[in-house]
Motif scaffolding. Structure first.
Motif, PDB file in Angstrom:
ATOM      1  N   VAL A 673       0.846  -1.200   0.000  1.00  0.00           N
ATOM      2  CA  VAL A 673       0.000   0.000   0.000  1.00  0.00           C
ATOM      3  C   VAL A 673       0.878   1.246   0.000  1.00  0.00           C
ATOM      4  O   VAL A 673       1.907   1.299   0.696  1.00  0.00           O
ATOM      5  N   ASP A 674       0.459   2.268  -0.779  1.00  0.00           N
ATOM      6  CA  ASP A 674       1.203   3.535  -0.849  1.00  0.00           C
ATOM      7  C   ASP A 674       0.501   4.645  -0.089  1.00  0.00           C
ATOM      8  O   ASP A 674       1.165   5.547   0.441  1.00  0.00           O
ATOM      9  N   GLN A 675      -0.823   4.588  -0.051  1.00  0.00           N
ATOM     10  CA  GLN A 675      -1.582   5.676   0.556  1.00  0.00           C
ATOM     11  C   GLN A 675      -2.733   5.114   1.378  1.00  0.00           C
ATOM     12  O   GLN A 675      -3.195   3.990   1.142  1.00  0.00           O
ATOM     13  N   VAL A 676      -3.173   5.924   2.349  1.00  0.00           N
ATOM     14  CA  VAL A 676      -4.405   5.619   3.062  1.00  0.00           C
ATOM     15  C   VAL A 676      -5.329   6.819   2.932  1.00  0.00           C
ATOM     16  O   VAL A 676      -4.885   7.971   3.021  1.00  0.00           O
ATOM     17  N   LYS A 677      -6.602   6.511   2.669  1.00  0.00           N
ATOM     18  CA  LYS A 677      -7.614   7.569   2.618  1.00  0.00           C
ATOM     19  C   LYS A 677      -8.459   7.452   3.883  1.00  0.00           C
ATOM     20  O   LYS A 677      -9.249   6.521   4.031  1.00  0.00           O
ATOM     21  N   ILE A 678      -8.266   8.404   4.796  1.00  0.00           N
ATOM     22  CA  ILE A 678      -8.947   8.356   6.085  1.00  0.00           C
ATOM     23  C   ILE A 678     -10.400   8.734   5.879  1.00  0.00           C
ATOM     24  O   ILE A 678     -10.725   9.772   5.273  1.00  0.00           O
ATOM     25  N   ASP A 679     -11.294   7.897   6.403  1.00  0.00           N
ATOM     26  CA  ASP A 679     -12.722   8.060   6.162  1.00  0.00           C
ATOM     27  C   ASP A 679     -13.256   9.359   6.769  1.00  0.00           C
ATOM     28  O   ASP A 679     -12.736   9.863   7.783  1.00  0.00           O
ATOM     29  N   ARG A 680     -14.308   9.861   6.153  1.00  0.00           N
ATOM     30  CA  ARG A 680     -14.920  11.118   6.577  1.00  0.00           C
ATOM     31  C   ARG A 680     -15.444  11.064   8.010  1.00  0.00           C
ATOM     32  O   ARG A 680     -15.602  12.103   8.655  1.00  0.00           O
ATOM     33  N   SER A 681     -15.726   9.864   8.531  1.00  0.00           N
ATOM     34  CA  SER A 681     -16.254   9.758   9.891  1.00  0.00           C
ATOM     35  C   SER A 681     -15.254  10.254  10.933  1.00  0.00           C
ATOM     36  O   SER A 681     -15.633  10.635  12.039  1.00  0.00           O
ATOM     37  N   PHE A 682     -13.936  10.254  10.589  1.00  0.00           N
ATOM     38  CA  PHE A 682     -12.921  10.735  11.522  1.00  0.00           C
ATOM     39  C   PHE A 682     -12.796  12.266  11.483  1.00  0.00           C
ATOM     40  O   PHE A 682     -12.154  12.856  12.355  1.00  0.00           O
ATOM     41  N   VAL A 683     -13.369  12.863  10.468  1.00  0.00           N
ATOM     42  CA  VAL A 683     -13.259  14.320  10.304  1.00  0.00           C
ATOM     43  C   VAL A 683     -14.462  15.032  10.906  1.00  0.00           C
ATOM     44  O   VAL A 683     -14.355  16.141  11.444  1.00  0.00           O
ATOM     45  N   ARG A 684     -15.615  14.367  10.841  1.00  0.00           N
ATOM     46  CA  ARG A 684     -16.841  14.979  11.320  1.00  0.00           C
ATOM     47  C   ARG A 684     -16.709  15.363  12.805  1.00  0.00           C
ATOM     48  O   ARG A 684     -16.306  14.549  13.628  1.00  0.00           O
ATOM     49  N   ASN A 685     -17.020  16.605  13.135  1.00  0.00           N
ATOM     50  CA  ASN A 685     -17.042  17.126  14.521  1.00  0.00           C
ATOM     51  C   ASN A 685     -15.674  17.111  15.200  1.00  0.00           C
ATOM     52  O   ASN A 685     -15.599  17.086  16.445  1.00  0.00           O
ATOM     53  N   ILE A 686     -14.594  17.152  14.433  1.00  0.00           N
ATOM     54  CA  ILE A 686     -13.288  17.167  15.104  1.00  0.00           C
ATOM     55  C   ILE A 686     -13.055  18.476  15.851  1.00  0.00           C
ATOM     56  O   ILE A 686     -12.222  18.533  16.764  1.00  0.00           O
ATOM     57  N   GLY A 709       1.399   7.793   2.236  1.00  0.00           N
ATOM     58  CA  GLY A 709       0.748   9.057   1.964  1.00  0.00           C
ATOM     59  C   GLY A 709      -0.623   9.096   2.605  1.00  0.00           C
ATOM     60  O   GLY A 709      -1.298   8.072   2.723  1.00  0.00           O
ATOM     61  N   ILE A 710      -1.076  10.305   3.035  1.00  0.00           N
ATOM     62  CA  ILE A 710      -2.326  10.428   3.776  1.00  0.00           C
ATOM     63  C   ILE A 710      -3.272  11.350   3.027  1.00  0.00           C
ATOM     64  O   ILE A 710      -2.938  12.504   2.717  1.00  0.00           O
ATOM     65  N   ILE A 711      -4.459  10.806   2.729  1.00  0.00           N
ATOM     66  CA  ILE A 711      -5.527  11.590   2.099  1.00  0.00           C
ATOM     67  C   ILE A 711      -6.697  11.585   3.065  1.00  0.00           C
ATOM     68  O   ILE A 711      -7.112  10.525   3.546  1.00  0.00           O
ATOM     69  N   VAL A 712      -7.234  12.758   3.348  1.00  0.00           N
ATOM     70  CA  VAL A 712      -8.376  12.867   4.248  1.00  0.00           C
ATOM     71  C   VAL A 712      -9.604  13.197   3.414  1.00  0.00           C
ATOM     72  O   VAL A 712      -9.609  14.175   2.652  1.00  0.00           O
ATOM     73  N   GLU A 713     -10.631  12.339   3.550  1.00  0.00           N
ATOM     74  CA  GLU A 713     -11.865  12.528   2.778  1.00  0.00           C
ATOM     75  C   GLU A 713     -12.892  13.305   3.593  1.00  0.00           C
ATOM     76  O   GLU A 713     -12.831  13.362   4.825  1.00  0.00           O
ATOM     77  N   GLY A 714     -13.859  13.865   2.877  1.00  0.00           N
ATOM     78  CA  GLY A 714     -15.034  14.439   3.518  1.00  0.00           C
ATOM     79  C   GLY A 714     -14.780  15.734   4.265  1.00  0.00           C
ATOM     80  O   GLY A 714     -15.526  16.067   5.200  1.00  0.00           O
ATOM     81  N   VAL A 715     -13.753  16.470   3.901  1.00  0.00           N
ATOM     82  CA  VAL A 715     -13.499  17.770   4.540  1.00  0.00           C
ATOM     83  C   VAL A 715     -14.449  18.786   3.903  1.00  0.00           C
ATOM     84  O   VAL A 715     -14.344  19.084   2.711  1.00  0.00           O
ATOM     85  N   CYS A 729      -2.175  16.825   9.391  1.00  0.00           N
ATOM     86  CA  CYS A 729      -2.837  15.517   9.349  1.00  0.00           C
ATOM     87  C   CYS A 729      -3.077  15.009   7.942  1.00  0.00           C
ATOM     88  O   CYS A 729      -3.671  13.939   7.784  1.00  0.00           O
ATOM     89  N   ALA A 730      -2.685  15.730   6.904  1.00  0.00           N
ATOM     90  CA  ALA A 730      -2.996  15.261   5.556  1.00  0.00           C
ATOM     91  C   ALA A 730      -1.957  15.721   4.569  1.00  0.00           C
ATOM     92  O   ALA A 730      -1.392  16.821   4.698  1.00  0.00           O
ATOM     93  N   ASP A 731      -1.701  14.866   3.565  1.00  0.00           N
ATOM     94  CA  ASP A 731      -0.903  15.260   2.400  1.00  0.00           C
ATOM     95  C   ASP A 731      -1.822  15.814   1.319  1.00  0.00           C
ATOM     96  O   ASP A 731      -1.423  16.686   0.548  1.00  0.00           O
ATOM     97  N   LEU A 732      -3.044  15.246   1.252  1.00  0.00           N
ATOM     98  CA  LEU A 732      -4.040  15.710   0.287  1.00  0.00           C
ATOM     99  C   LEU A 732      -5.395  15.795   0.968  1.00  0.00           C
ATOM    100  O   LEU A 732      -5.696  15.009   1.878  1.00  0.00           O
ATOM    101  N   ILE A 733      -6.208  16.746   0.495  1.00  0.00           N
ATOM    102  CA  ILE A 733      -7.546  16.960   1.032  1.00  0.00           C
ATOM    103  C   ILE A 733      -8.553  16.715  -0.083  1.00  0.00           C
ATOM    104  O   ILE A 733      -8.417  17.242  -1.201  1.00  0.00           O
ATOM    105  N   GLN A 734      -9.597  15.905   0.229  1.00  0.00           N
ATOM    106  CA  GLN A 734     -10.677  15.672  -0.730  1.00  0.00           C
ATOM    107  C   GLN A 734     -11.986  15.992  -0.037  1.00  0.00           C
ATOM    108  O   GLN A 734     -12.304  15.416   1.003  1.00  0.00           O
ATOM    109  N   GLY A 735     -12.730  16.948  -0.590  1.00  0.00           N
ATOM    110  CA  GLY A 735     -13.996  17.293   0.033  1.00  0.00           C
ATOM    111  C   GLY A 735     -14.589  18.565  -0.549  1.00  0.00           C
ATOM    112  O   GLY A 735     -13.948  19.262  -1.355  1.00  0.00           O
ATOM    113  N   TYR A 736     -15.776  18.852  -0.110  1.00  0.00           N
ATOM    114  CA  TYR A 736     -16.501  20.001  -0.645  1.00  0.00           C
ATOM    115  C   TYR A 736     -15.854  21.337  -0.272  1.00  0.00           C
ATOM    116  O   TYR A 736     -16.173  22.374  -0.850  1.00  0.00           O
TER     117      TYR A 736
END
Length: 767
Positions: A673-686, A709-715, A729-736
């Protein structure tokens, strides 16, 4: 068949012929007595002492022959060969020929020395009488017949020749054909008996072979006459039926033998009616084969053949082991080995039998129970524990439904209950709800306590309207409805569910056509650097616009595709289209495509990816493939091999929805594995939940130590982005917060705007 030479005759046959010579001592005694009395009478008439000497000769020969006969009777003949038998034949011939010679000499002397009619008639009469007996007594020896007939007649012919009486000479010459006829008759009798002896021997051999074969058969055999009396029975039949000595059974009535007649028979008092009826049907030809159970330990299979002359032949074998095996196989087919419950097919048979036995139509019910999230039990504790949980559920169900419902095991974690005797619809549904409520709860298996809930679907119909192919479809629809409402729900089937089912089937047909004809669209959600300065990658997302229903949400049509088993076709389309679109983007932007569980069950996905790269010319480094934790858990070894093959070609591998599965962290070091995409449930209400933020930071720390590599989803908000940026906490951000999914044509423009924004921000900082 002729026995012209003794060497050609079998020894046992030769012995039987010689034994016939010594066979009848009574005739020997009678003949000798007649001979002596006759010659005594002639002596009395003539006063010639020659006849006294002849009487003495008769007595000496008779005594010698009686002694010889006694020795023959006492001799052990078991080891005699041709030589020994021949010696005894010659001894007999000497005695017989001596007697004949004495008779012949007496006749010749009476013809030559006397002109007395009585003397001649007496001597010739007793001699001719002896000649007649030669055939009956001495047929077994050609030499004995020849010598005796010659010894009797030759002295008569010679003496008649010297008597100077042409008439006596003529009569004596007539003895020659008599002698020849006697010899021919003896030869005929001997050959006839020889043929019969040989035939008898062959018959005995055949009978012995038949008896050996009969009594070494693995099958029992009974041959009955037209009155059902036993003509032939073999040893195996007596053993199987426990009938004792077979020789006592000949001519006994079979029915009597089986009922009362044999001391050792296992039938007590009278035969069971079924066995008696089956035997009667076999004997009258109504049936030709029948399986009869005589006891728990004995099952026999009978077959019957009618005899042309009347009667029947019964052949039977012990099929107890086969019947037990068949019953065991039938039980295995009918009942689930894990839960002990009837399987789907036998459950349906039990339902149909129950409904058929009803005297009138009435309300009946079916309920299907599906264990919620049972797969997680197998994933966490293994299949052995999962199997034991299924058995525990079955045991509890049987207790709850005892006397009220038939319980069956459909498949996997699904159980079915059939309620045949309900008073009314409301009472029936309430009873189903009660069992559904009672079956849920805690189950202690292998030292672990599981809290189990069930999604239940019920169908209530009139027994006269039962269609086995329909009720489970309706029950499954009700279960599906329960799952959509939440864990532990109970739903009774309603007609609108059927309509939704039909609608879903139509959607399946339309989706199949859309996948095959490239009727889907692809949009892309960019992954930005945390400061929004660049787009590093875009995730390809499928969209389906139905020609009649408009946009169908991905969670619906992807689930349908998984049910249909066409996800791999959807994946092929997405990879091919994503590669085509990525080629049109700036070189620094990669594209990411999700792989499903079904894609990773076969290494065909490797060739699919390589073909897409070859067709589009896309650099493999610009293709990222995302796999979910659920696909890793199912078949880790196989998935690892597939991912290693893909990674060798330069393709980046990422774990999607990281942190939502079980034992997630244990896979990071084991898989390529090269990257992990951390699920949006870990971002909600942080921002409000400090514990959730600590959990996110812990996952990030571990991932960085593994150089992932770390990608955080649902931001979605600036506050979330600020916290993620603050703690790196992230190398890349994916979200609205940066962008919603966009068309491929907009990716380049958005990347350019981000670059310009970075330049402007740099200029402002300089100023």
């Amino acid at each position: 068949m002729k026995a012209k030479s003794k060497e050609a005759v079998p020894t046992d046959v030769y012995l039987s012929f010689v034994s016939s010579l010594f066979g009848n001592r009574q005739t020997l005694f009678t003949g000798m007595l007649v001979h002596i009395l006759t010659y005594v009478a002639v002596y009395h008439k003539t006063g010639d002492s020659v006849f006294v000497l002849l009487c003495v000769a008769f007595g000496v020969v008779f005594a010698n022959r009686i002694f010889l006969f006694a020795r023959f009777s006492q001799a052990d003949k078991s080891n005699w060969g041709f030589k020994e038998i021949r010696g005894w034949e010659l001894r007999y011939i000497v005695g017989a020929a001596s007697t004949a010679a004495i008779l012949g000499i007496g006749c010749g002397y009476s013809i030559l020395a006397f002109e007395d009619t009585f003397v001649e008639l007496a001597c010739i009469s007793v001699t001719m009488a002896s000649m007649v007996s030669v055939v009956g007594r001495n047929y077994g020896s050609r030499l004995a017949v020849n010598l005796q007939s010659s010894a009797c007649c030759l002295p008569i012919i010679v003496c008649a020749l010297f008597a100077n009486d042409p008439y006596k000479l003529l009569l004596s010459v007539m003895l020659i054909p008599f002698v020849l006829t006697t010899q021919a008759m003896a030869t005929g009798v001997r050959e006839f008996l020889y043929e019969n002896v040989i035939a008898s021997r062959e018959m005995r051999k055949l009978v012995g072979s038949f008896d050996t074969a009969l009594n070494n058969m693995t099958h029992g055999l009974l041959m009955l006459d037209p009155q059902n009396r036993i003509e032939v029975i073999n040893r195996k039949a007596c053993e199987l039926l426990n009938l004792g000595d077979r020789y006592r059974l000949k001519n006994c009535d079979l029915d009597v033998v089986l009922r009362y007649g044999v001391r050792h028979t296992f039938v007590d008092g009278s035969m069971p009616n079924l066995i008696q009826r089956q035997l009667a049907q076999l004997m009258d030809g109504t049936i030709s084969r029948a399986v009869m159970q005589f006891s728990e330990d004995l099952v026999l299979e009978f077959s019957a053949s009618r005899r042309p002359e009347g009667g029947v032949v019964l052949i039977f074998e012990d099929v107890t082991a086969r019947v037990r095996a068949d019953r065991k196989i039938l039980h295995m087919v009918r009942f689930d080995s894990l839960t002990g419950l009837p399987q789907r097919g036998y459950f349906a048979d039990l339902v149909l039998e129950n409904v058929a036995a009803r005297t009138k139509s009435g309300e009946i019910g079916f309920m299907v129970l599906d264990i919620d999230e049972f797969k997680h039990v197998n994933d966490m504790k293994g299949h052995v524990t999962g199997d034991r949980l299924l058995a525990a559920v079955a045991n509890r169900l049987l207790k709850l439904a005892a006397g009220e419902a038939i319980v069956g095991h459909l498949v996997g974690d699904q159980y079915a209950l059939f309620f045949p005797n309900a008073e009314g619809r409301a009472d029936l549904e309430q009873r189903m709800r009660d069992i559904h409520a009672a079956i849920a709860g805690n189950y202690d298996v292998d030292g672990t306590s599981f809290t189990i809930t069930f999604s239940a679907g019920a169908v209530l119909i009139e027994s006269s309207e039962l269609r086995m192919e329909e009720w489970q479809i309706k029950a499954d629809l009700a279960v599906f409805e329960s799952k959509s409402r939440g864990k532990g729900s109970f739903t009774a089937f309603a007609d609108e569910m059927d309509a939704r089912y039909i609608e879903r089937q139509r959607l399946k047909t339309d989706l199949q056509a859309a996948v095959e004809n490239d009727g889907l669209q692809v949009v892309y959600q960019p992954m930005f650097a945390p400061d929004g300065s660049r787009i590093d990658c875009c995730e390809a997302l499928s969209r389906w616009t139905h020609p009649e229903k408009g946009s169908i949400p991905p969670n619906i049509f992807i689930q349908i595709a998984e049910e249909m088993g066409i996800v791999s076709g959807l994946t092929r389309f997405m990879i091919r289209q994503a590669c085509r679109d990525c080629v049109t983007w700036p070189d620094e932007i990669a594209v990411s495509v999700n792989l499903s569980v079904q894609d990773l069950r076969s290494d065909d996905i490797v060739q699919t990816v390589l073909d897409a790269l070859a067709d589009t010319g896309l650099d493999p480094k610009r293709l990222h493939l995302e796999v979910t934790e659920s696909s890793l858990i199912e078949e880790m070894a196989a998935v690892r091999l597939i991912l290693e093959q893909l990674r060798k070609h330069g393709i980046t591998i990422a774990i999607d929805d990281f942190g939502t599965g079980f034992s997630s962290l244990s896979y990071l070091d084991a898989l390529p594995v090269d990257q992990v995409k951390i699920d949006r449930s870990f971002v909600r209400n942080i921002g409000e939940d400090a514990r959730r933020l600590k959990l996110l930071r812990g996952i990030v720390t571990l991932s960085r130590q593994l150089e992932l590599g770390i990608i955080v989803e649902g931001v979605e908000t600036q506050d979330q982005l600020a916290l993620i940026t603050k703690y790196n906490c992230a190398d890349l951000i994916q979200g609205y917060v940066f962008s919603t999914p966009i068309a491929s044509s907009r990716v380049a423009d958005m990347a350019e705007r981000a670059r310009k924004k970075l330049i402007l921000a740099g200029t402002a900082n300089v100023a």
